[in-house]
Enzyme design. Structure first.
Site, PDB file in Angstrom:
ATOM      1  N   ASP A  21      11.977   5.343  -8.453  1.00  0.00           N
ATOM      2  CA  ASP A  21      13.024   4.571  -7.774  1.00  0.00           C
ATOM      3  C   ASP A  21      12.369   3.623  -6.776  1.00  0.00           C
ATOM      4  O   ASP A  21      11.672   4.065  -5.860  1.00  0.00           O
ATOM      5  CB  ASP A  21      13.976   5.533  -7.050  1.00  0.00           C
ATOM      6  CG  ASP A  21      15.212   4.848  -6.496  1.00  0.00           C
ATOM      7  OD1 ASP A  21      15.418   3.657  -6.778  1.00  0.00           O
ATOM      8  OD2 ASP A  21      15.966   5.523  -5.763  1.00  0.00           O
ATOM      9  N   ASP A  78      16.541  -0.694 -10.962  1.00  0.00           N
ATOM     10  CA  ASP A  78      15.344  -0.342 -10.199  1.00  0.00           C
ATOM     11  C   ASP A  78      15.049   1.160 -10.225  1.00  0.00           C
ATOM     12  O   ASP A  78      14.309   1.661  -9.385  1.00  0.00           O
ATOM     13  CB  ASP A  78      15.487  -0.808  -8.748  1.00  0.00           C
ATOM     14  CG  ASP A  78      16.634  -0.128  -8.013  1.00  0.00           C
ATOM     15  OD1 ASP A  78      17.546   0.396  -8.675  1.00  0.00           O
ATOM     16  OD2 ASP A  78      16.632  -0.127  -6.770  1.00  0.00           O
ATOM     17  N   GLU A  79      15.572   1.861 -11.223  1.00  0.00           N
ATOM     18  CA  GLU A  79      15.502   3.322 -11.188  1.00  0.00           C
ATOM     19  C   GLU A  79      15.556   3.874 -12.604  1.00  0.00           C
ATOM     20  O   GLU A  79      16.360   3.425 -13.428  1.00  0.00           O
ATOM     21  CB  GLU A  79      16.692   3.834 -10.372  1.00  0.00           C
ATOM     22  CG  GLU A  79      16.863   5.306 -10.272  1.00  0.00           C
ATOM     23  CD  GLU A  79      18.155   5.670  -9.541  1.00  0.00           C
ATOM     24  OE1 GLU A  79      18.317   6.859  -9.248  1.00  0.00           O
ATOM     25  OE2 GLU A  79      19.000   4.784  -9.295  1.00  0.00           O
TER      26      GLU A  79
END
Length: 396
Positions: free
Chosen positions: A11, A101-102
């Site tokens: 993350d 983003d993860e």
């Protein structure tokens, strides 16, 4: 459950703000707020001063007077996300994206080439820093749930392995808010009972939690409190809903303005659905009020659809039912999502008894926008208002 911890949860820390600090060296080490009137992302320098999302920029600046406020650049974040996922996919063939983003990565099959899970995670962090230019935190555990908790505990810019056999010793001292599904309402209910930690939740029998929180929530939290999460990492998992939202600003919006925003959101959502070949049955309206509290309304249709007209009519009905609440509490954000998604390409189409069926219009507008860009055709009601920021999403 595997004998070895091989699930990584990666993350990026404060993604939007991290990209801004990457691209502007003058922002590094300084508190950065990304947003217009509401904070979409805050750097850790700002978070250390009490700033969080969502928060009005005015309040954030009172907490952190030296913060630098920057307008969001969605295209830059989308490009950074693409680079990030290239690193993920170079690390393991088993990547399950959660957001831009993860992601979860299962690295059990790469030991011979890349080393132990900790070594893989350390290399991943280096690669993201070198190739994308942003910090990423990685949690490692035997379950997806615990890997995600580990990354949250390790932030910012950290790496944390939860050793097999030590999972409950790590998990049980944490606050109940660390459990997936524990929002403000459930947390308040547990706190009222004197329950503060995950270990205290684990001390309840499942039946007791069910009677306190309801069948689904009670069983879910009982399982997580004992680190029972059998879900594997699922590469290429399709999303369960497609949605969009728009911040309306702090000044009171007229119902006409809210309706116009709703139209723009439905246009955006249904086009995404048709592009992905999806159709859905449940229309969800999300509202955020002046005090930053939220409400959700939903309606399930008889048949799956990706029709702009059908979904807009349903969303407008939900909005109409919410007018008294909006007039009383004010509105700062409106969102629309469509869930219960299925494959829209294999639907048995209903006969077009309604002479106003919009399928042909949707298809024509999609073709024009695909050829000439999203702004090639705009509804008249949106000409002076715009359609708002489009948050970047993972491809479906």
């Amino acid at each position: 459950m595997s004998k070895e911890a091989t699930i990584l949860h990666a993350d990026v820390d404060a993604f939007f703000a991290a990209v801004e600090q990457r691209d502007d060296p003058g922002l590094r080490g300084r508190p950065v707020l990304v947003g217009g009137w509401v904070v979409l992302a805050a750097s850790y320098e700002a978070k250390a001063r009490g700033v969080h999302t969502p928060m009005a920029v005015g309040r954030a600046r009172r907490l952190c007077p030296d913060a630098v406020v920057v307008e969001p650049r969605m295209s830059a974040y989308l490009e950074a996300s693409r680079e990030l996922y290239r690193v993920f996919e170079d690390t393991s063939p088993r990547v399950e994206g959660l957001s831009i983003d993860e992601a979860f990565l299962d690295v059990r099959g790469v030991r011979r080439l890349s080393g132990s899970p900790v070594e893989v995670a350390a290399k991943l962090r280096r690669e993201v820093r070198e190739r994308v230019g942003v910090p990423v935190t990685v949690g490692i555990a035997r379950t997806k749930f615990l890997a995600k908790v580990a990354s949250a505990v390790a932030k910012p810019d950290g790496l944390l392995l939860v050793p097999p056999g030590r999972e409950l010793a790590f998990l049980h001292p944490l606050s109940v808010e660390r459990l997936w599904g524990v929002g403000p309402v459930t947390a308040r209910r547990l706190h009222d009972l004197g329950v503060e930690t995950v270990g205290q939740v684990a001390g309840f029998a499942e039946d007791a939690l069910v009677s306190l929180l309801g069948r689904a929530a009670g069983r879910h939290l009982h399982a997580l409190a004992h680190n029972r999460d059998p879900r594997p990492v699922r590469p290429n998992r399709r999303r369960s809903s497609i949605g969009a939202q728009r911040a309306l600003g702090r000044s009171r919006s007229s119902l006409e303005d809210v309706d116009a925003s709703l139209i723009g959101l439905v246009d955006r959502v249904t086009r995404r659905m048709r592009t992905a070949g999806r159709a859905g049955r449940t229309v969800v309206l999300r509202l955020r009020f002046d005090d930053l509290s939220r409400a959700t309304r939903s309606r399930t249709l008889l048949h799956p659809t990706a029709s702009t007209e059908t979904i807009l009519a349903t969303a407008r009905g939900l909005l109409g039912d919410s007018v008294p609440l909006i007039e009383h509490r004010g509105l700062t954000l409106v969102g629309v999502a469509v869930g219960n998604l299925g494959d829209g390409r294999s639907l048995q189409l209903a006969l077009p008894f309604d002479r106003h069926s919009s399928d042909a219009l949707d298809a024509a507008l999609d073709e024009v926008r695909n050829r000439f860009g999203s702004d090639a055709v705009t509804r008249a009601v949106l000409l002076e208002r715009g359609s708002g920021l489009a948050m970047p999403l993972l491809p479906d």
